[in-house]
Design a protein around this motif. Structure first.
Motif, PDB file in Angstrom:
ATOM      1  N   HIS A 134       0.837  -1.206   0.000  1.00 58.74           N
ATOM      2  CA  HIS A 134       0.000   0.000   0.000  1.00 58.74           C
ATOM      3  C   HIS A 134       0.870   1.254   0.000  1.00 58.74           C
ATOM      4  O   HIS A 134       0.546   2.239  -0.678  1.00 58.74           O
ATOM      5  CB  HIS A 134      -0.934   0.020   1.212  1.00 58.74           C
ATOM      6  N   VAL A 135       1.948   1.204   0.755  1.00 60.96           N
ATOM      7  CA  VAL A 135       2.877   2.344   0.782  1.00 60.96           C
ATOM      8  C   VAL A 135       3.468   2.550  -0.610  1.00 60.96           C
ATOM      9  O   VAL A 135       3.512   3.674  -1.121  1.00 60.96           O
ATOM     10  CB  VAL A 135       3.995   2.134   1.830  1.00 60.96           C
ATOM     11  N   ALA A 136       3.911   1.459  -1.243  1.00 63.89           N
ATOM     12  CA  ALA A 136       4.507   1.548  -2.579  1.00 63.89           C
ATOM     13  C   ALA A 136       3.510   2.115  -3.581  1.00 63.89           C
ATOM     14  O   ALA A 136       3.859   3.005  -4.371  1.00 63.89           O
ATOM     15  CB  ALA A 136       4.996   0.170  -3.033  1.00 63.89           C
ATOM     16  N   GLY A 140       3.753   5.569  -5.600  1.00 61.45           N
ATOM     17  CA  GLY A 140       3.991   5.378  -7.027  1.00 61.45           C
ATOM     18  C   GLY A 140       5.351   4.788  -7.303  1.00 61.45           C
ATOM     19  O   GLY A 140       6.034   5.203  -8.225  1.00 61.45           O
ATOM     20  N   THR A 141       5.746   3.798  -6.476  1.00 59.47           N
ATOM     21  CA  THR A 141       7.079   3.210  -6.619  1.00 59.47           C
ATOM     22  C   THR A 141       7.017   1.722  -6.313  1.00 59.47           C
ATOM     23  O   THR A 141       5.968   1.168  -6.021  1.00 59.47           O
ATOM     24  CB  THR A 141       8.076   3.950  -5.696  1.00 59.47           C
ATOM     25  N   SER A 142       8.158   1.059  -6.350  1.00 54.05           N
ATOM     26  CA  SER A 142       8.236  -0.368  -6.038  1.00 54.05           C
ATOM     27  C   SER A 142       8.260  -0.571  -4.533  1.00 54.05           C
ATOM     28  O   SER A 142       8.518   0.362  -3.766  1.00 54.05           O
ATOM     29  CB  SER A 142       9.502  -0.968  -6.653  1.00 54.05           C
ATOM     30  N   GLU A 143       8.008  -1.796  -4.106  1.00 55.22           N
ATOM     31  CA  GLU A 143       8.066  -2.108  -2.673  1.00 55.22           C
ATOM     32  C   GLU A 143       9.474  -1.905  -2.119  1.00 55.22           C
ATOM     33  O   GLU A 143       9.636  -1.384  -1.014  1.00 55.22           O
ATOM     34  CB  GLU A 143       7.578  -3.535  -2.420  1.00 55.22           C
ATOM     35  N   ALA A 144      10.487  -2.282  -2.898  1.00 55.88           N
ATOM     36  CA  ALA A 144      11.876  -2.100  -2.436  1.00 55.88           C
ATOM     37  C   ALA A 144      12.183  -0.613  -2.258  1.00 55.88           C
ATOM     38  O   ALA A 144      12.786  -0.214  -1.249  1.00 55.88           O
ATOM     39  CB  ALA A 144      12.852  -2.730  -3.426  1.00 55.88           C
ATOM     40  N   ALA A 145      11.764   0.200  -3.216  1.00 55.46           N
ATOM     41  CA  ALA A 145      12.011   1.641  -3.106  1.00 55.46           C
ATOM     42  C   ALA A 145      11.222   2.237  -1.938  1.00 55.46           C
ATOM     43  O   ALA A 145      11.724   3.124  -1.237  1.00 55.46           O
ATOM     44  CB  ALA A 145      11.644   2.338  -4.405  1.00 55.46           C
ATOM     45  N   ARG A 147      10.421   0.699   0.862  1.00 55.00           N
ATOM     46  CA  ARG A 147      11.139   0.320   2.099  1.00 55.00           C
ATOM     47  C   ARG A 147      12.332   1.250   2.326  1.00 55.00           C
ATOM     48  O   ARG A 147      12.563   1.719   3.442  1.00 55.00           O
ATOM     49  CB  ARG A 147      11.612  -1.125   2.015  1.00 55.00           C
ATOM     50  N   THR A 148      13.078   1.490   1.273  1.00 50.41           N
ATOM     51  CA  THR A 148      14.241   2.382   1.369  1.00 50.41           C
ATOM     52  C   THR A 148      13.799   3.782   1.772  1.00 50.41           C
ATOM     53  O   THR A 148      14.428   4.426   2.619  1.00 50.41           O
ATOM     54  CB  THR A 148      14.991   2.424   0.026  1.00 50.41           C
ATOM     55  N   TYR A 149      12.723   4.247   1.174  1.00 48.17           N
ATOM     56  CA  TYR A 149      12.216   5.581   1.471  1.00 48.17           C
ATOM     57  C   TYR A 149      11.805   5.686   2.936  1.00 48.17           C
ATOM     58  O   TYR A 149      12.173   6.633   3.627  1.00 48.17           O
ATOM     59  CB  TYR A 149      11.017   5.862   0.543  1.00 48.17           C
ATOM     60  N   ARG A 154      13.487   6.973   9.302  1.00 47.17           N
ATOM     61  CA  ARG A 154      13.515   6.442  10.668  1.00 47.17           C
ATOM     62  C   ARG A 154      14.642   7.083  11.436  1.00 47.17           C
ATOM     63  O   ARG A 154      15.785   7.076  11.004  1.00 47.17           O
ATOM     64  CB  ARG A 154      13.678   4.934  10.632  1.00 47.17           C
ATOM     65  N   TYR A 155      14.326   7.648  12.573  1.00 48.45           N
ATOM     66  CA  TYR A 155      15.315   8.238  13.485  1.00 48.45           C
ATOM     67  C   TYR A 155      16.178   9.292  12.791  1.00 48.45           C
ATOM     68  O   TYR A 155      17.386   9.302  12.896  1.00 48.45           O
ATOM     69  CB  TYR A 155      16.192   7.147  14.097  1.00 48.45           C
ATOM     70  N   SER A 156      15.500  10.166  12.023  1.00 49.95           N
ATOM     71  CA  SER A 156      16.237  11.221  11.297  1.00 49.95           C
ATOM     72  C   SER A 156      16.943  12.144  12.250  1.00 49.95           C
ATOM     73  O   SER A 156      16.551  12.463  13.283  1.00 49.95           O
ATOM     74  CB  SER A 156      15.300  12.082  10.472  1.00 49.95           C
TER      75      SER A 156
END
Length: 156
Positions: A134-136, A140-145, A147-149, A154-156
């Motif tokens: 759902h996030v992907a 408008g991107t792949s699941e791998a992208a 996850r990376t995004y 996280r913890y910026s």
């Protein structure tokens, strides 16, 4: 065997394979179904493919259609946010040439704002157990992208 996403390297030169067809593709992993044959009898044998007059309209049209589907499934931004982004880009571009130090300061502040908002949004998505597919789709991107995004916030 080494591979490349650059179609023009498959010209048979320097021991590389020779492409027989072209297909549209995307960094998300999508590959077009339609194949567009390469007629090697009309192509130069002593020049790289990127210098040849090859009709790429088919693969490009397939890629554009794929992007239309992705964009239609992505979360739509409110018009007032799009207007705000448009104005921000215009102002930052103006500052970059007229007052570059002010532009850099604004960008540094914006980077902080983006990191904070991104961390908060990522925490909400994680707490809500939103499936990565759902996030992907929303981005408008792949699941791998996706996850990376999410990981980048996280913890910026």
């Amino acid at each position: 065997m080494p591979s490349s996403t650059e179609w023009h390297v498959y010209d048979g030169r320097f021991g590389r394979p020779r492409a027989t067809v072209l297909r549209g593709s995307c960094s998300c992993g999508w590959r077009g179904m339609a194949e567009y044959p390469l007629d090697w009898t009309t192509l130069p044998h002593d020049k790289p493919l990127y210098e040849a007059a090859i009709d790429l309209s088919g693969p490009i049209a397939d890629h554009d259609a794929h992007l239309s589907v992705i964009r239609a499934a992505a979360v739509q931004l409110p018009a007032e946010l799009i207007d705000l982004f448009t104005d921000l880009v215009r102002r930052l571009n103006g500052l970059a040439t007229e007052e570059p130090l002010v532009a850099l300061k604004a960008l540094a502040d914006l980077r902080y704002i983006v990191a904070q908002a991104g961390e908060e949004a990522t925490n909400e998505i994680t707490a809500g157990d939103v499936p990565i597919e759902h996030v992907a789709a929303a981005l408008g991107t792949s699941e791998a992208a996706a996850r990376t995004y999410l990981s980048s916030y996280r913890y910026s």
